[in-house]
Enzyme design. Structure first.
Site, PDB file in Angstrom:
ATOM      1  N   MET A 191      10.385  25.625  -0.646  1.00 24.39           N
ATOM      2  CA  MET A 191       9.523  24.735  -1.419  1.00 24.39           C
ATOM      3  C   MET A 191      10.322  23.878  -2.400  1.00 24.39           C
ATOM      4  SD  MET A 191       6.323  25.639  -3.947  1.00 24.39           S
ATOM      5  CE  MET A 191       5.283  26.286  -2.638  1.00 24.39           C
ATOM      6  N   ARG A 218      -9.485   1.100  15.312  1.00 21.61           N
ATOM      7  CA  ARG A 218      -9.561   1.752  14.006  1.00 21.61           C
ATOM      8  C   ARG A 218     -10.674   1.104  13.191  1.00 21.61           C
ATOM      9  NH1 ARG A 218      -4.035   2.056  10.589  1.00 21.61           N
ATOM     10  NH2 ARG A 218      -4.470  -0.161  10.326  1.00 21.61           N
ATOM     11  N   TYR A 239      14.604  31.955   4.204  1.00 22.00           N
ATOM     12  CA  TYR A 239      13.499  32.700   4.798  1.00 22.00           C
ATOM     13  C   TYR A 239      13.658  32.824   6.314  1.00 22.00           C
ATOM     14  CZ  TYR A 239      10.967  31.974   0.389  1.00 22.00           C
ATOM     15  OH  TYR A 239      10.578  31.965  -0.918  1.00 22.00           O
ATOM     16  N   LYS A 243       0.844  -1.199   0.000  1.00 23.64           N
ATOM     17  CA  LYS A 243       0.000   0.000   0.000  1.00 23.64           C
ATOM     18  C   LYS A 243       0.877   1.247   0.000  1.00 23.64           C
ATOM     19  CE  LYS A 243      -0.708  -0.111   5.070  1.00 23.64           C
ATOM     20  NZ  LYS A 243      -0.427   1.258   5.535  1.00 23.64           N
TER      21      LYS A 243
END
Length: 365
Positions: free
Chosen positions: A301, A133, A253, A38
Site C-alpha cells: 500500500m 456512449r 507479501y 478533464k
C-alpha cells in the site's frame, strides 16, 4: 504527507501545444484547439494547466463534469469551458459554462431556465457516430432541428467522438457519418463549429473539421506523433531504506520474490495508495543514479522494494525516478502501462492525482 512528487514541465507542455497547433494550422489555418483538461488535466493539475493555456490561442477548454468547471472558474479562468458529460442546469448559467447536449430532455430543461433568466445559452450537441456512449443517435438531424427551434438556445457546436482512431478504416466510417450530419445541419441554415477528433485523430487531416480536442497529446504521449512530443510529467521519490539480505530471503507479501544471491534491497515510500499499481509487482523498473533497478516482490500500500544489488553506490535519500528519465535511462507512461496491462491515461491520472506537484516554468528549465 505522501513521499511522491510530480514535476510538471510547462516548457514541454508549450512544446506539445505548439506542435499540435502547427499540425492543424497547416491543414486549415482556421482550425481551433480545445485543450482537454478533464480528470485534473490527466493528473497534471487542471488549474495550473488551464492558467498556462489561457495565454495561448485556444477556442475553449473541455472538462468532464460541472464541478471541474467550477474549480476553473473559481481559480479565475475566464475562457469558454465546455462541459462534456453533465446534466447540470442552474450552475451552467451561474458560472457561464457551455454544456454538451446528448438528449432532448436535457436541452429542454436548459431552454426553460434560459427563458426564466431572460438570457440565451450557447450549447454544443453531441451526436452518435460509433462510440456507443453518449450522443444523439435517433434521427440526429431531426433532433438538431427541434433543438434549434427551442427558445433562448444557440447551437454553437456539433461534436462526436472517435472510438478507435488507430483504426483507419473505422475512423473513416465515423468521419463519413459525421459529414452526413454536417451536410444535414448546414442544410437547416445552421453553421456551428464541428469537432470530432481526439489526440490520435489529429493524424487524419479529414478528421480536423473546425476544431480539435487534444488530451493525451498535450501531455506528451500520442503514438502517431511520439517523436515530436515531450512528456510533461516526471514522478519521483526518495530512498527510505536500504537492506543487505542473504540469498533465499523472501521479499514482501506472499513471498513472490526470493533473492537468488546476497542482495542489496531498496525500499521506496510509494505504493498502490499512491497510484503505483499492484500489478507492477515483479514487473516494473525504476531509475536510481541513472541506472535501472527492478521492482521485486508485491507492491504494498505504501512501500515498494527494488533490487539495488547492481547499484551498490545507492544511498538512503537518493532520488528514485518512478516515471521519467535520468542519464541514458527512462521509464515512460507506455512502459508502466505495459507492465500494468493498462493504458498511459490511467498511469498519468493515477500517479499525477496523488503526487505533490511542482511546476517547472520555462525560465527554470
Amino acid at each position: 504527507m505522501r513521499f511522491l512528487e510530480a514535476e510538471i514541465d510547462l516548457k514541454a507542455l508549450n512544446h506539445n501545444f505548439q506542435r499540435i497547433k502547427n499540425i492543424v494550422k497547416s491543414v486549415d489555418p482556421a482550425c481551433r484547439i480545445i485543450p482537454i483538461v478533464k480528470a485534473d488535466a490527466y493528473g497534471h493539475g487542471a488549474v495550473e494547466v488551464a492558467q498556462f493555456f489561457e495565454k495561448q490561442d485556444i477556442f475553449a477548454f473541455g472538462v468532464a463534469f460541472f464541478e471541474e468547471a467550477v474549480a476553473l472558474r473559481q481559480a479565475g479562468i475566464k475562457s469558454k469551458i465546455i462541459v462534456l458529460f453533465d446534466r447540470e442546469v442552474e450552475g451552467i448559467f451561474e458560472y457561464n459554462l457551455t454544456p454538451v447536449i446528448f438528449d432532448f430532455k436535457q436541452v429542454e430543461a436548459l431552454s426553460k431556465e434560459a427563458v426564466r433568466r431572460n438570457t440565451s445559452l450557447s450549447v454544443h450537441i453531441k451526436v452518435e457516430t460509433g462510440m456507443g456512449r453518449l450522443g444523439i443517435y435517433d434521427a440526429p438531424c431531426e433532433t438538431i432541428r427541434k433543438i434549434a427551434q427551442l427558445p433562448n438556445i444557440k447551437i454553437e457546436g456539433i461534436m462526436s467522438h472517435l472510438s478507435e482512431a488507430k483504426n483507419r478504416e473505422w475512423t473513416a466510417e465515423q468521419i463519413n457519418r459525421f459529414k452526413e450530419i454536417q451536410r444535414c445541419v448546414k442544410a437547416l441554415g445552421i453553421n456551428p463549429v464541428f469537432h470530432i477528433t481526439n489526440s490520435d485523430g489529429i493524424a487524419y487531416p479529414e478528421a480536423l473539421f473546425d476544431a480539435v480536442r487534444p488530451g493525451l497529446m498535450l501531455y506528451g504521449y500520442c503514438q502517431n506523433f511520439d517523436s515530436d512530443l515531450r512528456p510533461c510529467m516526471t514522478v519521483k521519490t526518495k530512498m527510505v531504506d536500504i537492506r543487505k539480505l542473504p540469498a533465499g530471503s523472501p521479499i514482501s507479501y506472499g513471498r513472490t520474490f526470493i533473492t537468488k544471491r546476497d542482495s542489496l534491497i531498496g525500499v521506496i515510500p510509494v505504493g498502490y495508495a499512491d497510484g503505483y499499481f499492484r500489478k507492477l509487482s515483479n514487473r516494473a523498473w525504476v531509475i536510481v543514479r541513472g541506472k535501472k533497478a527492478p521492482v521485486i516482490g508485491k507492491v504494498c500500500m505504501d512501500l515498494t522494494m527494488i533490487d539495488l544489488t547492481d547499484i551498490p553506490e545507492a544511498k538512503v535519500d537518493d532520488e528514485v525516478i518512478v516515471l521519467g528519465e535520468s542519464g541514458n535511462e527512462k521509464v515512460t507512461a507506455y512502459d508502466i502501462a505495459e507492465w500494468a496491462e493498462t493504458i498511459p491515461y490511467e498511469v498519468l491520472t493515477s500517479l499525477g492525482s496523488r503526487a505533490k506537484r511542482k511546476y517547472i516554468k520555462e525560465e527554470e528549465t
